[in-house]
Design a protein around this motif. Sequence first.
Motif, PDB file in Angstrom:
ATOM      1  N   THR A  38     -29.881  -8.499  31.469  1.00  0.00           N
ATOM      2  CA  THR A  38     -29.057  -8.378  32.665  1.00  0.00           C
ATOM      3  C   THR A  38     -29.268  -9.582  33.560  1.00  0.00           C
ATOM      4  O   THR A  38     -30.136 -10.433  33.304  1.00  0.00           O
ATOM      5  N   ALA A  48     -24.595  -1.315  34.752  1.00  0.00           N
ATOM      6  CA  ALA A  48     -25.635  -1.186  33.732  1.00  0.00           C
ATOM      7  C   ALA A  48     -27.006  -1.035  34.379  1.00  0.00           C
ATOM      8  O   ALA A  48     -27.843  -0.256  33.898  1.00  0.00           O
ATOM      9  N   ALA A 117     -23.716  -0.988  29.883  1.00  0.00           N
ATOM     10  CA  ALA A 117     -23.118  -0.148  30.912  1.00  0.00           C
ATOM     11  C   ALA A 117     -22.442   1.086  30.341  1.00  0.00           C
ATOM     12  O   ALA A 117     -21.890   1.890  31.092  1.00  0.00           O
TER      13      ALA A 117
END
Length: 257
Positions: A38, A48, A117
């Motif tokens: 991320t 997410a 996500a």
Amino acid sequence: MTLRKSSWLAAALALSVLTRPAAADEAKKPLGVIELFTSQGCNSCPPADQLFAGFAARDDLVALAYHVDYWDYLGWQDTLSSKENTARQYDYMRAFGIRSVYTPQAVLNGRTHVNGANREAVDDRLASLAKAGEGMRVDVRVSRDEAGDVMIDAGDAPPVAGGQPSLRDAHLILVYFNPPQTVTIGRGENDGRKLTYWNAVSDIQTAGMWHGKAQRYELPASEVSRKGGCAVLLQAVGRDGLPGPILGAAMVHKPQS
């Protein structure tokens, strides 16, 4: 978001052959391992990150968030990112034979990846891996001795079942992570957002080798106490040095004060 490229850190730990079971296990065998790649600079990542917070709170998962640095050029330097995290994602890219990296990417059990996500995709893939015998096949248990030092016991490889390959040698990897942190983002695609990040990886170290036989690894208490937390991954590594399936995992919890 998608982008079109590692090295393991060495750890100086004492190893000894397992002679008796751990005195008090700190964790049961988890359902699986979620590694989320991320970035604070990626506008696709906040959903997410929020979903990941729920995974991190579960005691049947080992959930780790690797903040990458390749989106920093968009205007915001991720405060939790590192080159080592980015290198691990590129290693997975090569191991999976895909042409690019992306965020948010969730790597599951070191075997496959989905959009981080997508809750349904994560849950379904973890269940499918477990059903196929590609979950945590080796026991990894954590205990402490009287001095508070951490004992990590990796068990024997399970018997080879029909259709299952014999387990190869694996690395015992320690993944240190930060306590939850709330960050106010000042620039870039998430400018003005205030987001909380869980289990953000701060260091990755290889503690030793596992050769299919039960073995004990010792970790000084000071190594854990000065970190936010630590996960143990028993991960196969290919001859090319790329990460392979995660065979076992556990969390090292700090003693209650």
